[in-house]
Design a protein around this motif. Structure first.
Motif, short mmCIF file in Angstrom:
data_model
loop_
_atom_site.label_atom_id
_atom_site.label_comp_id
_atom_site.label_asym_id
_atom_site.label_seq_id
_atom_site.Cartn_x
_atom_site.Cartn_y
_atom_site.Cartn_z
N MET A 1 0.86 -1.17 0.00
CA MET A 1 0.00 0.00 0.00
C MET A 1 0.90 1.23 0.00
SD MET A 1 -2.91 1.17 2.77
CE MET A 1 -3.66 -0.40 2.82
N GLY A 2 0.66 2.16 -0.90
CA GLY A 2 1.46 3.37 -0.99
C GLY A 2 1.11 4.37 0.09
N THR A 3 1.92 5.40 0.17
CA THR A 3 1.73 6.45 1.18
C THR A 3 0.38 7.12 1.02
OG1 THR A 3 4.10 6.84 1.20
CG2 THR A 3 2.71 8.57 2.11
N ASN A 4 -0.02 7.46 -0.21
CA ASN A 4 -1.32 8.12 -0.42
C ASN A 4 -2.47 7.23 0.02
OD1 ASN A 4 -0.08 10.39 -1.41
ND2 ASN A 4 -0.37 9.84 -3.54
N ALA A 5 -2.40 5.96 -0.28
CA ALA A 5 -3.46 5.04 0.13
C ALA A 5 -3.52 4.94 1.65
CB ALA A 5 -3.23 3.66 -0.49
N ARG A 6 -2.39 4.90 2.28
CA ARG A 6 -2.34 4.84 3.75
C ARG A 6 -2.89 6.13 4.36
NH1 ARG A 6 -3.36 2.24 8.06
NH2 ARG A 6 -1.98 2.66 9.78
N ASN A 7 -2.52 7.27 3.80
CA ASN A 7 -3.05 8.55 4.29
C ASN A 7 -4.57 8.60 4.15
OD1 ASN A 7 -0.52 9.46 4.99
ND2 ASN A 7 -0.27 10.72 3.16
N LEU A 8 -5.07 8.12 3.04
CA LEU A 8 -6.52 8.09 2.79
C LEU A 8 -7.21 7.20 3.83
CD1 LEU A 8 -8.74 9.09 0.89
CD2 LEU A 8 -8.33 7.07 -0.50
N GLU A 9 -6.62 6.05 4.10
CA GLU A 9 -7.17 5.12 5.09
C GLU A 9 -7.20 5.77 6.48
OE1 GLU A 9 -5.22 1.30 7.13
OE2 GLU A 9 -5.61 1.01 4.99
N LEU A 10 -6.11 6.42 6.86
CA LEU A 10 -6.03 7.07 8.18
C LEU A 10 -7.01 8.24 8.29
CD1 LEU A 10 -2.16 7.06 8.71
CD2 LEU A 10 -3.86 5.68 9.94
N SER A 11 -7.14 9.01 7.22
CA SER A 11 -8.07 10.14 7.22
C SER A 11 -9.52 9.66 7.34
CB SER A 11 -7.92 10.97 5.95
OG SER A 11 -6.66 11.58 5.91
N ALA A 12 -9.84 8.61 6.60
CA ALA A 12 -11.20 8.06 6.67
C ALA A 12 -11.50 7.56 8.09
CB ALA A 12 -11.36 6.94 5.65
N ALA A 13 -10.55 6.87 8.70
CA ALA A 13 -10.74 6.36 10.07
C ALA A 13 -10.90 7.53 11.05
CB ALA A 13 -9.56 5.48 10.46
N PHE A 14 -10.12 8.57 10.88
CA PHE A 14 -10.21 9.74 11.75
C PHE A 14 -11.61 10.35 11.70
CE2 PHE A 14 -9.99 14.44 11.97
CZ PHE A 14 -9.71 14.58 13.32
N PHE A 15 -12.12 10.58 10.49
CA PHE A 15 -13.44 11.21 10.36
C PHE A 15 -14.57 10.28 10.79
CE2 PHE A 15 -11.13 14.17 7.52
CZ PHE A 15 -11.42 15.32 8.23
N GLU A 16 -14.41 8.98 10.57
CA GLU A 16 -15.41 8.03 11.07
C GLU A 16 -15.44 8.07 12.60
OE1 GLU A 16 -14.14 4.48 9.07
OE2 GLU A 16 -15.39 4.92 7.31
N ASN A 17 -14.28 8.17 13.23
CA ASN A 17 -14.21 8.27 14.69
C ASN A 17 -14.82 9.58 15.19
OD1 ASN A 17 -13.05 5.77 15.09
ND2 ASN A 17 -10.96 6.57 15.01
N CYS A 18 -14.88 10.59 14.34
CA CYS A 18 -15.51 11.87 14.68
C CYS A 18 -17.03 11.81 14.46
CB CYS A 18 -14.93 13.00 13.83
SG CYS A 18 -13.22 13.39 14.19
N GLY A 19 -17.52 10.69 13.96
CA GLY A 19 -18.96 10.51 13.77
C GLY A 19 -19.46 10.77 12.36
N TYR A 20 -18.55 10.96 11.41
CA TYR A 20 -18.96 11.20 10.03
C TYR A 20 -19.02 9.90 9.24
CZ TYR A 20 -18.31 16.17 10.75
OH TYR A 20 -18.42 17.46 11.21
N GLU A 21 -19.94 9.84 8.31
CA GLU A 21 -19.97 8.74 7.35
C GLU A 21 -19.03 9.14 6.22
OE1 GLU A 21 -23.11 6.73 4.26
OE2 GLU A 21 -23.89 7.56 6.14
N VAL A 22 -18.09 8.29 5.93
CA VAL A 22 -17.03 8.64 4.98
C VAL A 22 -17.06 7.72 3.78
CG1 VAL A 22 -14.52 8.81 4.66
CG2 VAL A 22 -15.55 9.48 6.85
N SER A 23 -16.99 8.33 2.62
CA SER A 23 -16.78 7.60 1.38
C SER A 23 -15.49 8.14 0.81
CB SER A 23 -17.93 7.84 0.41
OG SER A 23 -17.63 7.25 -0.83
N SER A 24 -14.48 7.32 0.77
CA SER A 24 -13.17 7.81 0.31
C SER A 24 -12.85 7.26 -1.06
CB SER A 24 -12.08 7.43 1.31
OG SER A 24 -12.04 6.04 1.49
N GLU A 25 -12.35 8.14 -1.89
CA GLU A 25 -11.93 7.79 -3.24
C GLU A 25 -10.54 8.36 -3.46
OE1 GLU A 25 -13.49 5.96 -5.51
OE2 GLU A 25 -15.24 5.68 -4.24
#
Length: 114
Positions: A1-25
């Motif tokens: 998994m590349g750096t961008n993919a990992r950053n996207l995964e971490l960002s999605a998890a962060f916002f989900e933990n904040c209570g947002y429904e996340v669709s990441s592309e």
């Protein structure tokens, strides 16, 4: 998994933990394959540089009146001017701390002042 993919995964998890429904592309060079989800409350675009291909991607959301926030490595006066003219809601230079990022998203989605 590349750096961008990992950053996207971490960002999605962060916002989900904040209570947002996340669709990441992950938007690649060919942004024309990206579909516009007009039910989105906000599109957060994280890019290193401002480019014509980036504009093609976010314009599709702006045309559907979906708020768009750009996070860029460097925000030049030209980038700020073009983004505003294209209908981008807000533009910020990276990096942002998690608290700043959450506040930014909360203010855009919920009308909470920053």
């Amino acid at each position: 998994m590349g750096t961008n993919a990992r950053n996207l995964e971490l960002s999605a998890a962060f916002f989900e933990n904040c209570g947002y429904e996340v669709s990441s592309e992950a938007i690649r060079q060919n942004g024309s394959d990206l579909s516009v989800d007009v039910s989105a409350s906000l599109v957060l675009v994280d890019a290193d540089v401002f480019s014509d291909s980036l504009r093609e991607v976010y314009r599709r959301f702006c045309e559907e009146d979906v708020p768009v926030v750009l996070l860029l490595g460097t925000v030049t006066p030209n980038a700020r001017e073009c983004a505003a003219r294209d209908g981008v809601t807000d533009i910020h230079e990276k990096p942002l701390r998690k608290r700043e990022l959450r506040s930014l998203v909360d203010s855009q989605v919920n009308g909470v002042p920053t």
